[in-house]
Scaffold this motif. Structure first.
Motif, PDB file in Angstrom:
ATOM      1  N   ILE A 223       0.965  -1.276  -0.081  1.00  0.00           N
ATOM      2  CA  ILE A 223      -0.146   0.034   0.009  1.00  0.00           C
ATOM      3  C   ILE A 223       0.755   1.146   0.010  1.00  0.00           C
ATOM      4  N   LEU A 224       0.645   2.142  -0.878  1.00  0.00           N
ATOM      5  CA  LEU A 224       1.419   3.299  -0.968  1.00  0.00           C
ATOM      6  C   LEU A 224       0.688   4.488  -0.906  1.00  0.00           C
ATOM      7  N   VAL A 225       1.165   5.392   0.048  1.00  0.00           N
ATOM      8  CA  VAL A 225       0.418   6.722   0.377  1.00  0.00           C
ATOM      9  C   VAL A 225       1.215   7.650  -0.167  1.00  0.00           C
ATOM     10  N   ALA A 226       0.481   8.654  -0.981  1.00  0.00           N
ATOM     11  CA  ALA A 226       1.030   9.787  -1.699  1.00  0.00           C
ATOM     12  C   ALA A 226       1.883  10.649  -0.510  1.00  0.00           C
ATOM     13  N   GLY A 227       2.876  11.150  -0.859  1.00  0.00           N
ATOM     14  CA  GLY A 227       3.654  11.961   0.227  1.00  0.00           C
ATOM     15  C   GLY A 227       4.463  11.239   1.304  1.00  0.00           C
ATOM     16  N   ARG A 228       4.541  10.053   1.351  1.00  0.00           N
ATOM     17  CA  ARG A 228       5.036   9.293   2.467  1.00  0.00           C
ATOM     18  C   ARG A 228       5.804   8.218   1.745  1.00  0.00           C
ATOM     19  N   PRO A 229       7.034   8.473   1.741  1.00  0.00           N
ATOM     20  CA  PRO A 229       7.900   7.575   0.982  1.00  0.00           C
ATOM     21  C   PRO A 229       7.892   5.802   1.470  1.00  0.00           C
TER      22      PRO A 229
END
Length: 102
Positions: free
Chosen positions: A28-34
């Motif tokens: 799961i990728l969250v925009a703005g959090r690498p």
């Protein structure tokens, strides 16, 4: 017509041929959090590091033939100045000093 059963996607293997490679099931990728657990994607454009500064700087300076010439002349002057092999009219530091500053 036959109906195709919908199955959830299988786990993907990462790496060459899947041999001994980790299996990634869900990400799961969250925009703005690498996601630093995979790859940090940093780019290093620096020429020097803490450990390579002196060797790289010396190599860059002695690429020039004039600096090698002055090093050899300063060495010859040092032999004449600090030994009895021959006399040197001036101190070798007049040649090696500016070379050390460059």
């Amino acid at each position: 017509r036959e109906e195709i059963e919908r199955q959830p996607p299988k786990a993907m293997t990462m790496g060459l041929g899947g041999q001994g490679a980790p299996v990634e099931t869900e990400r799961i990728l969250v925009a703005g959090r690498p996601d630093l657990s995979k790859c940090d994607n940093s780019i290093s454009t620096s020429k020097y590091t803490l450990y390579s500064f002196l060797p790289v700087a010396i190599r860059e300076q002695f690429r020039r033939v004039a600096n090698v010439y002055f090093l050899v002349i300063g060495g010859i002057m040092a032999v004449g100045y600090y030994t009895t092999a021959y006399d040197s009219a001036i101190s070798p530091w007049t040649t090696l000093g500016p070379l050390a500053l460059v």
